[in-house]
Write a protein that holds these residues in place. Structure first.
Motif, PDB file in Angstrom:
ATOM      1  N   ARG A  78       4.648   8.922   0.226  1.00  0.00           N
ATOM      2  CA  ARG A  78       4.488   8.802  -1.069  1.00  0.00           C
ATOM      3  C   ARG A  78       3.032   8.251  -1.501  1.00  0.00           C
ATOM      4  O   ARG A  78       2.422   7.627  -0.549  1.00  0.00           O
ATOM      5  CB  ARG A  78       5.433   8.120  -2.067  1.00  0.00           C
ATOM      6  CG  ARG A  78       6.702   8.624  -1.943  1.00  0.00           C
ATOM      7  CD  ARG A  78       7.768   7.369  -2.400  1.00  0.00           C
ATOM      8  NE  ARG A  78       7.809   6.625  -1.478  1.00  0.00           N
ATOM      9  CZ  ARG A  78       8.616   5.369  -1.832  1.00  0.00           C
ATOM     10  NH1 ARG A  78       9.537   5.195  -2.706  1.00  0.00           N
ATOM     11  NH2 ARG A  78       8.401   4.328  -1.100  1.00  0.00           N
ATOM     12  N   ALA A  79       2.272   8.388  -2.653  1.00  0.00           N
ATOM     13  CA  ALA A  79       1.066   7.882  -2.815  1.00  0.00           C
ATOM     14  C   ALA A  79       1.188   6.315  -2.976  1.00  0.00           C
ATOM     15  O   ALA A  79       2.129   5.653  -3.142  1.00  0.00           O
ATOM     16  CB  ALA A  79       0.558   8.369  -4.234  1.00  0.00           C
ATOM     17  N   GLY A  80       0.444   5.649  -2.176  1.00  0.00           N
ATOM     18  CA  GLY A  80       0.419   4.213  -2.252  1.00  0.00           C
ATOM     19  C   GLY A  80       1.129   3.775  -0.822  1.00  0.00           C
ATOM     20  O   GLY A  80       0.767   2.575  -0.311  1.00  0.00           O
ATOM     21  N   ASP A  81       1.737   4.594  -0.053  1.00  0.00           N
ATOM     22  CA  ASP A  81       2.104   4.286   1.490  1.00  0.00           C
ATOM     23  C   ASP A  81       1.153   3.937   2.271  1.00  0.00           C
ATOM     24  O   ASP A  81       0.036   4.699   2.151  1.00  0.00           O
ATOM     25  CB  ASP A  81       2.990   5.410   1.790  1.00  0.00           C
ATOM     26  CG  ASP A  81       4.413   5.667   1.350  1.00  0.00           C
ATOM     27  OD1 ASP A  81       4.627   4.713   0.482  1.00  0.00           O
ATOM     28  OD2 ASP A  81       5.140   6.726   1.496  1.00  0.00           O
ATOM     29  N   VAL A  82       1.150   2.895   3.034  1.00  0.00           N
ATOM     30  CA  VAL A  82       0.390   2.666   4.012  1.00  0.00           C
ATOM     31  C   VAL A  82       1.129   2.828   5.555  1.00  0.00           C
ATOM     32  O   VAL A  82       2.146   2.167   5.793  1.00  0.00           O
ATOM     33  CB  VAL A  82      -0.081   1.233   3.746  1.00  0.00           C
ATOM     34  CG1 VAL A  82      -1.229   0.730   5.268  1.00  0.00           C
ATOM     35  CG2 VAL A  82      -0.868   0.830   2.488  1.00  0.00           C
TER      36      VAL A  82
END
Length: 292
Positions: free
Chosen positions: A146-150
């Motif tokens: 997902r967007a924002g995953d690191v």
């Protein structure tokens, strides 16, 4: 841990963490799963000197955007499309050095379906039953990216590859799937010849679980019309024929059992081709030569 990571800016349509899967669990109802095009993941991993089974990213149709957190080394293989490192176009099947803060962007693929992104050290997420793979049918492994995953990167392996570019030919206009006779071929009239003579196209109802085809319907013999089949074990590449007569070729997230007749099986060396067919692509079945 190296402290390096990949930050997900945009996951595209669907990006999964995949390695070479979790073999040995079919007896409890868990399939192998893993990268749909294992050969492409292996190639990308070799380019960055990883173990071939290190976890990478499987990107459906492109659209992924990543930012390097710390310096990282990556390589792409599988489906091809325009790709940029910051604003500079870069190629696939090559070693790419991303300095901390650099962005890697994958455009929409122009051939194939799934692109693999390997990072030196591998994607370091928790393993489930010995694998970091996402199994969409069983719901095992990490969630889709997902967007924002690191995404943490594991320790870099020792040594470097001897090449920084792998020459890979362009894909053909029609994908050939070599098959051998399946356990229920006698349920259908001359089924292998009819499979090989048919003009088959991939339907939109295609996923990691199965590639669904449309073409001339395959008819059962009179002796097998309307017969039921107890559920039996399934393998990757099994060509199953449901009542509508349209073949279904099982992919890497296939169920471990199925109840429709299996008329053929795609040879192991062509499983990567199966992973890269797109809706609308033309598919041919051919006699499967003996190979690995």
């Amino acid at each position: 841990m190296t402290g390096a990571a990949l930050e997900v800016i945009d996951p595209g349509l669907l990006t999964l963490v995949e390695d070479l899967g979790r073999p040995g669990w079919a007896h409890v109802g868990v399939g192998r799963s893993g990268a749909a095009d294992a050969g492409a993941l292996r190639l990308a991993n070799r380019l960055v000197a990883n173990d071939e089974g290190a976890a990478g990213l499987e990107v459906l149709l492109g659209g992924l955007r990543l930012r390097a957190v710390g310096d990282v080394t990556v390589a792409l293989a599988g489906a091809r499309g325009p790709t940029w490192l910051d604003d500079r176009p870069v190629g696939h099947e090559a070693v790419l050095e991303l300095r901390s803060g650099a962005e890697l962007r994958l455009g929409t693929v122009t051939s194939g379906l799934r692109t693999y992104v390997a990072v030196r050290g591998g994607i370091d997420v928790p393993s489930v039953l010995g694998s970091r793979s996402t199994d969409q049918l069983a719901g095992l492994g990490p969630d889709p990216v997902r967007a924002g995953d690191v995404l943490a990167v594991g320790p870099a392996p020792a040594g470097w590859p001897v090449v920084d570019l792998a020459p890979v030919p362009a894909p053909p206009d029609r994908v050939e799937l070599p098959v051998v006779r399946g356990p229920h071929a006698d349920w259908f009239e001359d089924v292998l010849s009819r499979l090989q003579a048919g003009d088959w196209r991939v339907t939109p109802a295609t996923s990691r679980v199965a590639v669904r085809l449309t073409g001339p319907a395959l008819a059962r013999t009179p002796d097998h019309a309307g017969r039921e089949l107890p559920s039996e074990g399934l393998v990757l590449g099994a060509v199953q024929v449901p009542p509508d007569g349209q073949p279904v070729v099982f992919g890497v997230d296939h169920p471990v059992t199925g109840g429709y007749p299996v008329v053929a099986v795609v040879r192991r060396y062509a499983h990567g081709r199966l992973a890269q067919v797109r809706p609308g692509d033309r598919v041919s079945f051919v006699h499967g030569r003996a190979s690995v």
